[in-house]
Motif scaffolding. Structure first.
Motif, PDB file in Angstrom:
ATOM      1  N   ILE A   1       0.842  -1.207   0.000  1.00 58.04           N
ATOM      2  CA  ILE A   1       0.000   0.000   0.000  1.00 58.04           C
ATOM      3  C   ILE A   1       0.874   1.253   0.000  1.00 58.04           C
ATOM      4  N   ALA A   2       1.909   1.266   0.845  1.00 57.65           N
ATOM      5  CA  ALA A   2       2.783   2.431   0.941  1.00 57.65           C
ATOM      6  C   ALA A   2       3.496   2.695  -0.382  1.00 57.65           C
ATOM      7  N   SER A   3       3.940   1.647  -1.053  1.00 58.14           N
ATOM      8  CA  SER A   3       4.616   1.792  -2.338  1.00 58.14           C
ATOM      9  C   SER A   3       3.707   2.463  -3.362  1.00 58.14           C
ATOM     10  N   GLU A   4       2.451   2.049  -3.388  1.00 61.32           N
ATOM     11  CA  GLU A   4       1.494   2.659  -4.322  1.00 61.32           C
ATOM     12  C   GLU A   4       1.215   4.113  -3.949  1.00 61.32           C
ATOM     13  N   PHE A   5       1.177   4.395  -2.641  1.00 58.20           N
ATOM     14  CA  PHE A   5       0.946   5.774  -2.202  1.00 58.20           C
ATOM     15  C   PHE A   5       2.045   6.705  -2.695  1.00 58.20           C
ATOM     16  N   TYR A   6       3.306   6.324  -2.475  1.00 58.50           N
ATOM     17  CA  TYR A   6       4.411   7.203  -2.869  1.00 58.50           C
ATOM     18  C   TYR A   6       4.501   7.347  -4.387  1.00 58.50           C
ATOM     19  N   LEU A   7       4.201   6.281  -5.106  1.00 59.37           N
ATOM     20  CA  LEU A   7       4.166   6.354  -6.566  1.00 59.37           C
ATOM     21  C   LEU A   7       3.076   7.324  -7.025  1.00 59.37           C
ATOM     22  N   THR A   8       1.886   7.185  -6.458  1.00 56.79           N
ATOM     23  CA  THR A   8       0.759   8.049  -6.837  1.00 56.79           C
ATOM     24  C   THR A   8       1.052   9.503  -6.504  1.00 56.79           C
ATOM     25  N   ARG A   9       1.573   9.741  -5.304  1.00 53.15           N
ATOM     26  CA  ARG A   9       1.899  11.116  -4.901  1.00 53.15           C
ATOM     27  C   ARG A   9       2.894  11.750  -5.866  1.00 53.15           C
ATOM     28  N   ASP A  10       3.951  11.034  -6.195  1.00 52.21           N
ATOM     29  CA  ASP A  10       4.992  11.594  -7.065  1.00 52.21           C
ATOM     30  C   ASP A  10       4.465  11.879  -8.470  1.00 52.21           C
ATOM     31  N   LEU A  11       3.620  11.004  -8.988  1.00 53.97           N
ATOM     32  CA  LEU A  11       3.104  11.204 -10.339  1.00 53.97           C
ATOM     33  C   LEU A  11       2.068  12.326 -10.391  1.00 53.97           C
ATOM     34  N   VAL A  12       1.261  12.451  -9.343  1.00 52.48           N
ATOM     35  CA  VAL A  12       0.314  13.576  -9.273  1.00 52.48           C
ATOM     36  C   VAL A  12       1.080  14.891  -9.249  1.00 52.48           C
ATOM     37  N   LEU A  13       2.176  14.940  -8.505  1.00 51.86           N
ATOM     38  CA  LEU A  13       2.999  16.155  -8.463  1.00 51.86           C
ATOM     39  C   LEU A  13       3.615  16.452  -9.826  1.00 51.86           C
ATOM     40  N   LYS A  14       3.981  15.409 -10.565  1.00 48.78           N
ATOM     41  CA  LYS A  14       4.512  15.601 -11.913  1.00 48.78           C
ATOM     42  C   LYS A  14       3.471  16.214 -12.838  1.00 48.78           C
ATOM     43  N   ILE A  15       2.256  15.697 -12.760  1.00 49.73           N
ATOM     44  CA  ILE A  15       1.189  16.172 -13.646  1.00 49.73           C
ATOM     45  C   ILE A  15       0.796  17.602 -13.307  1.00 49.73           C
ATOM     46  N   THR A  16       0.677  17.906 -12.019  1.00 50.58           N
ATOM     47  CA  THR A  16       0.258  19.245 -11.601  1.00 50.58           C
ATOM     48  C   THR A  16       1.414  20.243 -11.638  1.00 50.58           C
ATOM     49  N   ASP A  17       2.651  19.720 -11.710  1.00 48.51           N
ATOM     50  CA  ASP A  17       3.859  20.548 -11.683  1.00 48.51           C
ATOM     51  C   ASP A  17       3.969  21.312 -10.368  1.00 48.51           C
ATOM     52  N   HIS A  18       3.559  20.652  -9.295  1.00 42.25           N
ATOM     53  CA  HIS A  18       3.677  21.231  -7.959  1.00 42.25           C
ATOM     54  C   HIS A  18       4.861  20.622  -7.229  1.00 42.25           C
ATOM     55  N   ASN A  19       5.415  21.379  -6.298  1.00 44.74           N
ATOM     56  CA  ASN A  19       6.483  20.844  -5.448  1.00 44.74           C
ATOM     57  C   ASN A  19       5.912  20.031  -4.288  1.00 44.74           C
ATOM     58  N   GLN A  20       4.762  20.496  -3.773  1.00 43.95           N
ATOM     59  CA  GLN A  20       4.079  19.805  -2.686  1.00 43.95           C
ATOM     60  C   GLN A  20       2.609  19.675  -3.039  1.00 43.95           C
ATOM     61  N   LEU A  21       1.951  18.703  -2.436  1.00 46.44           N
ATOM     62  CA  LEU A  21       0.527  18.517  -2.665  1.00 46.44           C
ATOM     63  C   LEU A  21      -0.245  19.766  -2.269  1.00 46.44           C
ATOM     64  N   LEU A  22      -1.197  20.139  -3.105  1.00 45.41           N
ATOM     65  CA  LEU A  22      -2.097  21.285  -2.886  1.00 45.41           C
ATOM     66  C   LEU A  22      -1.402  22.632  -2.994  1.00 45.41           C
ATOM     67  N   ASP A  23      -0.254  22.689  -3.645  1.00 46.10           N
ATOM     68  CA  ASP A  23       0.391  23.988  -3.873  1.00 46.10           C
ATOM     69  C   ASP A  23      -0.503  24.929  -4.684  1.00 46.10           C
ATOM     70  N   GLY A  24      -1.395  24.357  -5.478  1.00 47.25           N
ATOM     71  CA  GLY A  24      -2.291  25.182  -6.286  1.00 47.25           C
ATOM     72  C   GLY A  24      -3.438  25.777  -5.503  1.00 47.25           C
ATOM     73  N   ASP A  25      -3.632  25.333  -4.254  1.00 46.19           N
ATOM     74  CA  ASP A  25      -4.708  25.858  -3.401  1.00 46.19           C
ATOM     75  C   ASP A  25      -4.142  26.038  -2.001  1.00 46.19           C
ATOM     76  N   PRO A  26      -3.396  27.126  -1.773  1.00 46.24           N
ATOM     77  CA  PRO A  26      -2.706  27.299  -0.486  1.00 46.24           C
ATOM     78  C   PRO A  26      -3.634  27.373   0.725  1.00 46.24           C
ATOM     79  N   VAL A  27      -4.863  27.871   0.532  1.00 46.34           N
ATOM     80  CA  VAL A  27      -5.806  27.943   1.659  1.00 46.34           C
ATOM     81  C   VAL A  27      -6.194  26.530   2.096  1.00 46.34           C
ATOM     82  N   LEU A  28      -6.561  25.681   1.138  1.00 48.50           N
ATOM     83  CA  LEU A  28      -6.898  24.291   1.460  1.00 48.50           C
ATOM     84  C   LEU A  28      -5.672  23.554   1.984  1.00 48.50           C
TER      85      LEU A  28
END
Length: 248
Positions: free
Chosen positions: A155-182
């Motif tokens: 489960i953890a392996s899939e989590f880190y893979l998913t997180r890294d690829l979502v960041l690649k697609i959004t071009d963010h450094n951290q999750l939710l960088d596009g919505d700083p309030v959230l």
């Protein structure tokens, strides 16, 4: 063509998700031991019981809300993202640069795709793998720890893979960088419910130990009754649900 690509991603994600749920031999035992599903079943949160009237403690009889609720309590949030990373990675493996460029284009130009990725990003930001690992370590029976560790690693392996690829697609450094309030809101709420997680694990462990002791010898060696331990555990469930703002 966009819809066809989305269908392909969905099929790959579903296949990987179902492989964990239905083909991993230790998964059902893992779910029942490391999540508070049995305690959630005793919460008065809806007009229907947590399970359909089949009498079995299997996944087919479990209703959707307690299924998601259990994973949210343990900070896995598994049903909301598991399989996404593998689906995207398999798609990128075909044409790494071109397909990444295409997915980034979808994210900018296609509201549906952006919403899917944004929802995944939000739930990924609420995941706490350290806390989830604490549930696994403390609530696993000694004889189950080795096999449950393998499920957790999967489960953890899939989590880190998913997180890294979502960041690649959004071009963010951290999750939710596009919505700083959230992002700030999630960070604050994540931090405030960490103590509740530790308290919940402790109460669940003692409650289950007391139940096992009662079943074998009829004696509970605790300063608190089974009812008091259950009431405390249910209060932590309510508190974590309020902090996460995601239940089922």
């Amino acid at each position: 063509p966009w819809n066809e690509i989305m269908e392909e991603l969905a099929a790959r994600s579903r296949q990987h998700y179902r492989a964990l749920i239905y083909e991993q031999p230790d998964f059902v035992d893992f779910f029942h031991e490391v999540t508070p599903i049995e305690e959630i079943s005793q919460l008065q949160i809806s007009s229907r019981p947590a399970r359909r009237p089949s009498g079995k403690k299997d996944l087919s009889s479990l209703r959707a809300i307690p299924w998601v609720f259990s994973w949210t309590q343990t900070r896995f949030l598994l049903p909301s993202w598991y399989g996404v990373g593998t689906a995207i990675q398999e798609f990128l493996n075909e044409e790494p640069e071109e397909h990444l460029k295409l997915l980034r284009y979808f994210y900018v130009k296609w509201p549906f795709f952006k919403m899917v990725i944004s929802k995944a990003e939000m739930t990924l930001a609420k995941v706490d793998m350290q806390m989830a690992h604490h549930y696994v370590q403390e609530l696993s029976k000694p004889e189950d720890q080795l096999r449950f560790a393998k499920v957790f690693d999967q489960i953890a392996s899939e989590f880190y893979l998913t997180r890294d690829l979502v960041l690649k697609i959004t071009d963010h450094n951290q999750l939710l960088d596009g919505d700083p309030v959230l992002q700030r809101s999630v960070q604050l709420r994540n931090g405030t419910i960490v103590p509740l997680g530790f308290i919940q694990v402790s109460l669940l462990k003692r409650l289950r130990q007391s139940q096992n002791t009662t079943a074998t010898s009829g004696v509970i060696h605790s300063r608190y009754s089974k009812g008091e331990l259950l009431r405390g555990a249910l209060l932590t469930i309510n508190g974590i649900a309020a902090g996460m703002r995601n239940t089922g």
